[in-house]
Design an enzyme around this catalytic site. Structure first.
Site, PDB file in Angstrom:
ATOM      1  CD  GLU A 119      -1.154  -6.400   5.344  1.00  0.00           C
ATOM      2  OE1 GLU A 119      -0.933  -6.651   4.139  1.00  0.00           O
ATOM      3  OE2 GLU A 119      -1.208  -5.235   5.789  1.00  0.00           O
ATOM      4  CB  CYS A 171      -0.972  -0.050   1.173  1.00  0.00           C
ATOM      5  SG  CYS A 171      -2.422   0.973   0.892  1.00  0.00           S
ATOM      6  CG  HIS A 200      -3.403  -3.563   3.463  1.00  0.00           C
ATOM      7  ND1 HIS A 200      -2.323  -3.155   4.214  1.00  0.00           N
ATOM      8  CD2 HIS A 200      -4.037  -2.439   3.077  1.00  0.00           C
ATOM      9  CE1 HIS A 200      -2.306  -1.832   4.271  1.00  0.00           C
ATOM     10  NE2 HIS A 200      -3.337  -1.373   3.594  1.00  0.00           N
TER      11      HIS A 200
END
Ligand code: GLN
Length: 538
Positions: A515, A380, A513
């Site tokens: 993750e 990001c 993102h």
């Protein structure tokens, strides 16, 4: 109808209610039941989106675009169930809903009060948007005795009466401290916490006792006696060496069996703990490791990059090695120190972020990764910084910047409505993209024969976003001429989603993102590939 399990905490916070709820969810699922997890947060913010990570840790983003408590990340990672907007609510949201209704006159002249109006709204939240779940596990944030959590505790008490006690179970998680000086385990705080809970109308059915060391039977008997809970339902949870051991530990303590017994249900199949055993073994026994530098603003707070830390660990698990995180505070990183600080790392990661502070250090670290051919992942803000670095040093646009932190300069990163104002045609702002956050899952199309396509092994991917600013697509050709390929784009080709540098072993920036979607039992391919590249780096 679903059965409801309410998890409260006592004595102190941070005892691991989230992890306990998530582990229980895994065990019940593994025994053949459908589970949903929810969190009720007692603070007054409408959602944690506006809170500093220093205050509250990471903001977890759901597939459908809610900014939520980080416990929802634990829930997803352990249970594999995708959380939704409707799974997290705060006191702020409850009050704002009730007040909005009051302003519209929808309470028909009644006095609006905590009981029943606030508690009714909480009860509505607990049961709405469920879909044939066998169990809904609801965690109440904070601890019993806090002023803030009172309406929630009152609401779950009423709720259990409404649906019948046999359909609702109360679990209370407390601390059983060990006093070194007298070499004793103390049950008094637990007794007091249960007393507090009972004074507001709730008798726990199961007590989970968090302790540094095993709790002898005589102490558990004492808790059972004083707290009026069957000894089989006094469950100990001794500190584990890795969080992946938590489901195994609760299984050994028969938490899931006691829950099923309470509801007079049988296990539909044996619980499968093998995946957790396997990854616990890797996490605890592997000697080999890689050093990964995370350069961000909030590195000092352990939970600020929770999902990211987890995803990197998952990447390690899939490569059979440990990931040693070197956290570098971007605000303190002096350009002159970069070489020295990064000399022993095999991978550099710049995470998401906001605002100007610390940007110059990040940009310089990216330059270092690019030139020294150290594996680099920009997430990001990290991707946006990589774009600025490349524009300044390779495209020679010296004033390249983002309108987020520099109103002058050349805005290669900016808000779409700013570009629109300057007369350029940009993507339609039908989703309120300009000036507000792009939140939740969006599609990206991956370029043929790119590294990213190789990693995902798919042309279409869906990843979660949380940002306002976008890379200006009109620079695409200029970047690509110099080797920085825009290898992932929004389906309408207007928004750059992924960039990768051709002349480098592993240099990738992503606007989303990844993750948030990595799970210990199913590591995210991007993190597995990044850690693999780091492993091969030296
Ligand atoms: N501040 C940047 C933006 O809003 C990046 C946000 C992030 O990294 N999550 O676009």
């Amino acid at each position: 109808m679903a059965r409801y399990i309410f998890v409260t905490g006592g004595v102190v916070s941070s005892l691991g209610k989230g992890l306990s709820s998530a582990s229980l969810a895994y065990l019940l699922q593994s025994r053949g039941y459908k589970v949903r997890l929810r969190k009720l947060d007692p603070y007054l913010n409408v959602d944690p989106g506006t809170m500093s990570p220093f205050q509250h840790g990471e903001v977890f983003v759901t597939e459908d675009g809610a900014e939520t408590d980080l416990d929802l990340g634990h829930y997803e990672r352990f249970s594999g169930v995708t959380a939704k907007k409707t799974d997290n609510i705060t006191t702020g949201k409850i009050y704002s809903d009730v007040l909005r209704k009051e302003r519209k006159g929808q309470y028909l002249g009644k006095t609006v009060q905590v009981i029943p109006h606030i508690t009714d709204r909480i009860k509505e939240f607990i049961k709405h948007d469920t879909h044939k779940e066998d169990f809904v596990i609801c965690e109440i944030g904070g601890i019993v005795g806090d002023i803030e959590s009172l309406p929630f505790v009152e609401a779950i008490r009423q709720f259990s009466n409404d649906i019948g006690k046999k359909n609702a179970l109360f679990i209370h998680l407390t601390l059983v401290p060990y006093l070194k000086a007298s070499d004793e385990i103390k049950t008094k705080p637990t007794q007091h916490s249960v007393k507090e809970l009972r004074s507001i109308g709730i008798q726990p059915d199961i007590i989970i006792c968090r302790s540094e060391r095993p709790i002898p039977l005589e102490h558990r008997k004492k808790i059972s006696l004083f707290c009026n809970v069957d000894i089989k339902n006094v469950i100990e949870t001794v500190d584990v060496k890795t969080i992946y051991e938590a489901p195994i530990s609760f299984f050994n303590q028969k938490l899931d069996i006691q829950v099923l017994n309470y509801f007079k249900l049988k296990s539909k199949k044996p619980a499968n703990l093998n995946p957790w055993k396997k990854i616990t073994k890797i996490t605890l026994n592997t000697k080999r490791y890689v050093n990964i530098a995370i350069i961000g603003k909030y590195v000092e707070l352990k939970d600020a990059y929770k999902s990211l830390d987890e995803a990197l660990t998952h990447g390690g698990i899939s490569n059979n090695l440990k990931v040693n995180l070197i956290r570098i505070d971007s605000e303190k990183l002096k350009v002159s120190e970069i070489k020295n600080k990064l000399k022993n790392v095999s991978g550099i990661l710049i995470p998401g972020g906001f605002g100007k502070r610390g940007t110059e250090g990040k940009i310089e670290a990216i330059r270092y990764a690019r030139i020294k051919k150290i594996p680099f992942l920009g997430i990001c803000y990290g991707m946006q910084m990589a774009i600025i670095e490349f524009a300044r040093n390779q495209l020679k646009i010296k004033k390249a910047t983002s309108s987020e932190f520099d109103k002058g300069g050349v805005h290669i990163i900016g808000l779409m409505h700013e570009w629109e104002k300057s007369g350029r045609k940009v993507k339609g702002t039908d989703k309120d993209l300009g000036g507000t956050m792009r939140l939740g899952s969006y599609d990206a199309i991956l370029k043929d024969k790119s590294k990213i396509r190789d990693i995902y092994k798919s042309r279409l991917i869906k990843e979660r976003h949380r940002h306002r600013y976008e890379v200006d697509i009109s620079y695409k050709e200029k970047f690509e001429k110099k080797g920085l390929i825009f290898s992932g784009l929004s389906p309408d080709h207007m928004l750059p989603e992924i960039v990768e540098f051709k002349n480098h072993p592993w240099f990738i920036g992503v606007q989303f993102h990844p993750e948030f979607k990595s799970r210990p039992l199913n590591p995210h391919p991007l993190f597995s590939s990044f850690i693999k590249a780091a492993k091969n780096h030296r």
